[in-house]
Design a protein around this motif. Structure first.
Motif, mmCIF file in Angstrom:
data_model
loop_
_atom_site.group_PDB
_atom_site.id
_atom_site.type_symbol
_atom_site.label_atom_id
_atom_site.label_comp_id
_atom_site.label_asym_id
_atom_site.label_seq_id
_atom_site.Cartn_x
_atom_site.Cartn_y
_atom_site.Cartn_z
ATOM 1 N N GLU A 154 0.814 -1.218 0.000
ATOM 2 C CA GLU A 154 0.000 0.000 0.000
ATOM 3 C C GLU A 154 0.846 1.266 0.000
ATOM 4 O O GLU A 154 0.403 2.320 -0.467
ATOM 5 C CB GLU A 154 -0.905 -0.007 1.240
ATOM 6 C CG GLU A 154 -1.717 1.256 1.447
ATOM 7 C CD GLU A 154 -2.458 1.244 2.768
ATOM 8 O OE1 GLU A 154 -2.548 2.301 3.397
ATOM 9 O OE2 GLU A 154 -2.940 0.172 3.182
ATOM 10 N N CYS A 158 0.977 2.694 -4.484
ATOM 11 C CA CYS A 158 -0.469 2.469 -4.532
ATOM 12 C C CYS A 158 -1.222 3.796 -4.609
ATOM 13 O O CYS A 158 -0.769 4.821 -4.093
ATOM 14 C CB CYS A 158 -0.902 1.684 -3.297
ATOM 15 S SG CYS A 158 -2.605 1.108 -3.376
ATOM 16 N N GLN A 182 -8.315 0.421 -3.888
ATOM 17 C CA GLN A 182 -6.889 0.735 -3.968
ATOM 18 C C GLN A 182 -6.276 0.041 -5.177
ATOM 19 O O GLN A 182 -6.557 -1.129 -5.437
ATOM 20 C CB GLN A 182 -6.186 0.305 -2.681
ATOM 21 C CG GLN A 182 -6.770 0.958 -1.435
ATOM 22 C CD GLN A 182 -6.190 0.400 -0.147
ATOM 23 O OE1 GLN A 182 -5.541 -0.643 -0.141
ATOM 24 N NE2 GLN A 182 -6.432 1.092 0.955
ATOM 25 N N SER A 194 3.593 -7.842 -3.747
ATOM 26 C CA SER A 194 2.134 -7.862 -3.660
ATOM 27 C C SER A 194 1.585 -9.069 -4.405
ATOM 28 O O SER A 194 2.034 -9.383 -5.512
ATOM 29 C CB SER A 194 1.537 -6.576 -4.254
ATOM 30 O OG SER A 194 2.026 -5.425 -3.594
ATOM 31 N N ARG A 201 -11.131 -2.163 0.276
ATOM 32 C CA ARG A 201 -11.014 -2.037 1.734
ATOM 33 C C ARG A 201 -12.324 -1.517 2.304
ATOM 34 O O ARG A 201 -12.867 -0.518 1.831
ATOM 35 C CB ARG A 201 -9.877 -1.084 2.098
ATOM 36 C CG ARG A 201 -9.602 -0.967 3.608
ATOM 37 C CD ARG A 201 -8.500 0.059 3.853
ATOM 38 N NE ARG A 201 -8.045 0.067 5.239
ATOM 39 C CZ ARG A 201 -8.619 0.749 6.227
ATOM 40 N NH1 ARG A 201 -9.701 1.481 5.979
ATOM 41 N NH2 ARG A 201 -8.129 0.719 7.457
ATOM 42 N N TYR A 222 -10.925 -6.834 3.810
ATOM 43 C CA TYR A 222 -10.344 -6.636 2.486
ATOM 44 C C TYR A 222 -10.883 -7.679 1.512
ATOM 45 O O TYR A 222 -11.257 -8.791 1.904
ATOM 46 C CB TYR A 222 -8.819 -6.774 2.528
ATOM 47 C CG TYR A 222 -8.113 -5.784 3.414
ATOM 48 C CD1 TYR A 222 -7.923 -4.466 3.014
ATOM 49 C CD2 TYR A 222 -7.612 -6.172 4.658
ATOM 50 C CE1 TYR A 222 -7.262 -3.557 3.819
ATOM 51 C CE2 TYR A 222 -6.942 -5.276 5.474
ATOM 52 C CZ TYR A 222 -6.775 -3.967 5.047
ATOM 53 O OH TYR A 222 -6.120 -3.065 5.848
ATOM 54 N N SER A 261 -7.670 4.166 5.538
ATOM 55 C CA SER A 261 -6.279 3.724 5.471
ATOM 56 C C SER A 261 -5.335 4.921 5.479
ATOM 57 O O SER A 261 -5.739 6.063 5.235
ATOM 58 C CB SER A 261 -6.054 2.913 4.192
ATOM 59 O OG SER A 261 -6.188 3.758 3.049
ATOM 60 N N LEU A 263 -3.185 5.436 3.285
ATOM 61 C CA LEU A 263 -3.166 5.887 1.894
ATOM 62 C C LEU A 263 -4.281 6.895 1.636
ATOM 63 O O LEU A 263 -4.060 7.940 1.009
ATOM 64 C CB LEU A 263 -3.313 4.682 0.967
ATOM 65 C CG LEU A 263 -3.332 4.957 -0.538
ATOM 66 C CD1 LEU A 263 -2.005 5.526 -0.995
ATOM 67 C CD2 LEU A 263 -3.649 3.674 -1.302
#
Length: 418
Positions: A154, A158, A182, A194, A201, A222, A261, A263
């Motif tokens: 992430e 990402c 994402q 990954s 998410r 997830y 998140s 992110l």
């Protein structure tokens, strides 16, 4: 003649557009200035700061630079600079041509730009969804604490393709729902880091009680996949279910902290800075911070701050971290050789740990100022937006009538009383 020029510029596709240039070294300084002057004649606004309100980013290629990555995150079209040259070569009265073919992106992005004026993130286009093939019951959901949770990087490259936050208001609690799609762009996808390129998410956060004594219950789940259609449909299914629940509303303003998140929080924070309109009080504060910082650097360093490279700053930070863990005098000497100081500021960093921490902060400040340097050439009168972005924080004024203002004023007063 002036009236003719003005009327022509009014018909220009650049009239009233905010344009950012990311031309690199492929175009010389003189040519770049001529290009800027021409665009200004066409009533375009040339900006050196990339924000959500930018219309076009003129580029020479789809190179991987900060501005180009940021433009893609904001959904801004990357337009080949040849479009400007082609338009300039048009004869008076000659029909204009479409900008679509000059968009540096995929065919789908060019089509999307023609319809909406923006481009979408790769792998997240609603037009590709086929609802009839989707079965929500067949989707495997993972809890965040599952031991065999698939890997998903992430942090590195990402991006947020879609997001939504909903709030359910009850008598004794508030429930927040966060949906995120994402995406790891194909050019950055590494199977050693990954297991999947796409991740959905879902977060449900229940907050019970008053602000001072809150009890939080958090559920994070997830779903992983490499099929953008399926992930889009999963997102849409959750979105529809939440949007049709009683007492639930989608929230876009005043978003709560620590929700979603890292992110998403980073993306929302950057967007908040990009779209903020700075008032006079904030501008004055930023200017004072900037002037004080540059003045302190000129006083402390024995070389001009603009002469210090990013490579030197990174190596200096490494030397300080080594010094903090080993107390090796050679590391201190290496730091001062990379960031030369005036003699009176050459402090023994082994004996003075507080100053050591301050030197680490100094390196971070030099990093931030280098960011502005790319846009302003170390001009003290640099655009206020560039200085604000370099601070990497959100600043806004507080109304004098609010308890928050009175509390801050009281704290300031108590700190100045003798």
């Amino acid at each position: 003649m002036k009236q003719t020029t003005k009327s022509t510029s009014c018909l220009s596709p650049f009239n009233g557009k905010t344009i950012v240039l990311e031309l690199g070294r492929e175009i010389g300084f003189k040519t770049k200035q001529e290009l800027i002057n021409y665009l200004r004649e066409q009533q375009a606004h040339i900006s050196y700061i990339l924000t959500a309100s930018t219309d076009y980013v003129l580029v020479t290629s789809n190179a991987d630079s900060y501005k180009i990555r940021r433009a893609k995150q904001l959904g801004l079209p990357l337009v080949n600079v040849e479009y400007v040259y082609e338009y300039r070569r048009l004869s008076p009265g000659q029909a204009q041509f479409d900008i679509d073919k000059y968009i540096i992106k995929s065919v789908e992005d060019q089509e999307n730009f023609a319809k909406t004026g923006t481009i979408s993130m790769a792998g997240t286009r609603p037009s590709a969804i086929k609802i009839n093939k989707f079965d929500l019951n067949k989707i495997k959901l993972w809890n965040s604490d599952d031991a065999d949770l698939p890997r998903f990087d992430e942090i590195t490259h990402c991006e947020i393709g879609k997001w939504a936050i909903f709030k359910e208001t009850n008598d004794n609690s508030d429930v927040f729902f966060v949906l995120e799609l994402q995406v790891i762009p194909e050019q950055y996808y590494d199977r050693t880091l990954s297991d999947y390129r796409l991740r959905f998410r879902y977060e449900k956060q229940t907050i019970v009680g008053e602000e001072q004594q809150q009890d939080k219950k958090i559920l994070i789940q997830y779903a992983f996949n490499d099929d953008p259609n399926e992930q889009q449909q999963l997102f849409a299914s959750y979105y529809y279910r939440l949007a049709t629940m009683p007492r639930v509303t989608r929230i876009r303003e005043m978003l709560p902290d620590k929700l979603g998140s890292k992110l998403l929080l980073r993306s929302l924070f950057t967007h908040r800075i990009d779209t903020q309109i700075l008032d006079e009080n904030v501008c004055q504060l930023i200017e004072s911070i900037w002037l004080e910082s540059i003045g302190d650097l000129n006083k402390m360093l024995s070389v001009p701050p603009e002469s210090i490279t990013l490579k030197a700053i990174i190596e200096a930070e490494a030397a300080l971290l080594e010094l903090r863990s080993t107390n090796d005098p050679a590391a201190a000497l290496r730091f001062y050789s990379l960031i030369p100081h005036q003699p009176q500021y050459n402090v023994d960093l082994i004996k003075n740990r507080r100053i050591l921490s301050e030197k680490i902060d100094l390196c971070q400040m030099l990093r931030d100022m280098l960011t502005v340097n790319e846009l302003t050439n170390w001009n003290v009168k640099a655009p206020i937006e560039a200085k604000y972005r370099a601070l990497k924080c959100h600043i806004e004024t507080v109304d004098r009538s609010t308890p928050e203002f009175k509390n801050v004023a009281k704290l300031i007063q108590s700190s100045t009383d003798r």
